[in-house]
Design an enzyme around this catalytic site. Structure first.
Site, mmCIF file in Angstrom:
data_model
loop_
_atom_site.group_PDB
_atom_site.id
_atom_site.type_symbol
_atom_site.label_atom_id
_atom_site.label_comp_id
_atom_site.label_asym_id
_atom_site.label_seq_id
_atom_site.Cartn_x
_atom_site.Cartn_y
_atom_site.Cartn_z
ATOM 1 N N TRP A 50 -8.662 16.327 2.843
ATOM 2 C CA TRP A 50 -8.178 15.355 3.808
ATOM 3 C C TRP A 50 -8.548 15.855 5.203
ATOM 4 O O TRP A 50 -8.551 17.069 5.454
ATOM 5 C CB TRP A 50 -6.660 15.213 3.721
ATOM 6 C CG TRP A 50 -6.153 14.580 2.466
ATOM 7 C CD1 TRP A 50 -5.841 15.216 1.293
ATOM 8 C CD2 TRP A 50 -5.885 13.189 2.248
ATOM 9 N NE1 TRP A 50 -5.393 14.317 0.366
ATOM 10 C CE2 TRP A 50 -5.410 13.057 0.925
ATOM 11 C CE3 TRP A 50 -5.984 12.054 3.045
ATOM 12 C CZ2 TRP A 50 -5.046 11.840 0.375
ATOM 13 C CZ3 TRP A 50 -5.619 10.823 2.507
ATOM 14 C CH2 TRP A 50 -5.161 10.726 1.185
ATOM 15 N N THR A 55 -3.749 18.734 -1.270
ATOM 16 C CA THR A 55 -2.876 17.569 -1.402
ATOM 17 C C THR A 55 -2.004 17.338 -0.172
ATOM 18 O O THR A 55 -1.690 18.262 0.574
ATOM 19 C CB THR A 55 -1.955 17.717 -2.634
ATOM 20 O OG1 THR A 55 -1.102 18.849 -2.455
ATOM 21 C CG2 THR A 55 -2.764 17.888 -3.909
ATOM 22 N N VAL A 56 -1.656 16.077 -0.002
ATOM 23 C CA VAL A 56 -0.605 15.680 0.932
ATOM 24 C C VAL A 56 0.513 15.056 0.106
ATOM 25 O O VAL A 56 0.245 14.479 -0.944
ATOM 26 C CB VAL A 56 -1.125 14.666 1.987
ATOM 27 C CG1 VAL A 56 -2.049 15.339 2.962
ATOM 28 C CG2 VAL A 56 -1.785 13.448 1.346
ATOM 29 N N CYS A 77 -1.159 7.565 1.097
ATOM 30 C CA CYS A 77 -0.732 8.247 -0.127
ATOM 31 C C CYS A 77 0.732 7.970 -0.454
ATOM 32 O O CYS A 77 1.602 8.191 0.392
ATOM 33 C CB CYS A 77 -0.947 9.751 0.051
ATOM 34 S SG CYS A 77 -0.218 10.757 -1.249
ATOM 35 N N TYR A 125 -1.590 5.645 -12.154
ATOM 36 C CA TYR A 125 -2.780 6.498 -12.139
ATOM 37 C C TYR A 125 -3.309 6.726 -13.548
ATOM 38 O O TYR A 125 -4.527 6.808 -13.762
ATOM 39 C CB TYR A 125 -2.465 7.839 -11.474
ATOM 40 C CG TYR A 125 -2.323 7.747 -9.980
ATOM 41 C CD1 TYR A 125 -3.404 7.939 -9.138
ATOM 42 C CD2 TYR A 125 -1.087 7.437 -9.403
ATOM 43 C CE1 TYR A 125 -3.274 7.836 -7.763
ATOM 44 C CE2 TYR A 125 -0.946 7.330 -8.029
ATOM 45 C CZ TYR A 125 -2.046 7.533 -7.208
ATOM 46 O OH TYR A 125 -1.916 7.418 -5.851
#
Length: 342
Positions: free
Chosen positions: A83, A117-118, A50, A181
């Protein structure tokens, strides 16, 4: 980057709009939000795949916070829920004792309704996420954790340059970091072409800016360089093809490509990049874009290690500081993901 509640990533509304509603709690010296700076208390959860998490990995390493804030790494792929810690023995994070990052989010907000999220920073005693606000996170590592920086740590967000860094970061985020994105997840031709034009117009401006200066702001590495680098590192392996950002490759921008190589060859940058995980994440997880889940074999990586000659522009990577030492034991990028010379 978030896992999704569905397997669809392409926007159904034409233009892709990122959900930027993060957990904005901060870890500060004064503990104003209930989470004071405290060595050993917090764990950075990241994924090498990521770009947003890669920033936090780089900043933590540049500042020498490895012994102060531990790090857990998720694997490059995930399902619709979260994740996961599939790189660890038994698929369990050895410090938090959880299989899914989602569990730490639920300990903070039961049935947390948004993307898991990370990067995220977790309070180890409670097992709950403190923050996933990736933009503020790295700035706070610079400003709030200064007492624990290594000797010779660089000043990544100097007071005298903050306005210029913030201005650069804003347009780079809008048109480049998130712009790729917006191309890749566009739901119709018009939205894609609009994002494509914005992306390459901004890259052309950055190419011009970096033709005569070694770094984006000032004469040393700053937060701005970290934020641009993680997108550039993924451009040819992923964004050029997978996200249809194909006017030209990074390697066809003379200044940007030399700049990216300069940073890659600087301790703290390239030694955090795992190209194998990067490709596996995008090509496997985004099934609506790549339904076969075939991961491309290329591009070749040895050119990342070729001379860049950027030192001729002057500048000092770490200012009055020094490079970080060797990568911490156990945090090395696997050999399969590294750029190696031929």
């Amino acid at each position: 980057m978030a896992s999704s509640t569905t397997t669809a990533y392409v926007s159904g509304q034409g233009s892709f709009e990122r959900d930027t509603r993060y957990i904005t709690t901060r870890i500060t010296r004064d503990g104003a939000d209930g989470y004071p700076v405290e060595p050993g208390r917090y764990r950075l959860i990241a994924a090498r795949a990521c770009p947003w998490a890669n920033r936090a990995i780089i900043v933590r390493r540049l500042l020498g916070l490895e012994g102060v804030i531990s790090m857990g790494l998720c694997g490059p792929t995930h399902d619709e829920r979260s994740w996961t810690f599939d790189l660890d023995p038994g698929g369990v994070d050895p410090v938090l004792g959880i299989e899914r990052l989602q569990e730490a989010y639920f300990r903070r907000v039961p049935d947390y309704p948004r993307g898991i999220t990370v990067p995220a920073i977790v309070d180890v005693p409670s097992g709950a996420v403190v923050t996933n606000d990736f933009a503020q996170m790295t700035i706070d590592l610079s400003l709030e954790w200064g007492e624990y920086h290594r000797d010779g740590a660089p000043e990544l967000y100097p007071q005298r340059l903050r306005d210029e860094i913030d201005a650069i970061n804003a347009v780079v985020y809008k048109d480049v970091n998130n712009g790729v994105y917006r191309c890749g997840f566009a739901g119709d031709q018009r939205a894609y072409e609009r994002s494509y034009e914005r992306l390459f117009a901004r890259l052309d401006e950055l190419e011009e800016r970096l033709t005569t200066r070694r770094y984006l702001v000032g004469d040393t590495i700053t937060e701005a360089d970290v934020r641009l680098f993680t997108t550039l590192a993924r451009f040819d392996p992923v964004y050029h093809g997978h996200f249809k950002c194909n006017r030209q490759k990074l390697t066809e921008f003379p200044a940007l490509w030399a700049y990216a190589r300069d940073l890659f060859q600087t301790p703290g940058f390239g030694d955090t990049v795992d190209f194998a995980q990067i490709k596996r994440h995008y090509y496997v997880v985004h099934r609506d874009i790549n339904p076969t889940q075939i991961v491309p074999a290329g591009p070749a990586l040895a050119n990342w290690l070729t001379p860049h000659h950027r030192e001729q522009l002057g500048g000092r990577p770490f200012g009055d500081g020094t490079p970080p030492g060797p990568v911490a034991a156990g945090e090395e990028v696997a050999a399969t993901g590294r750029a190696t010379s031929t």
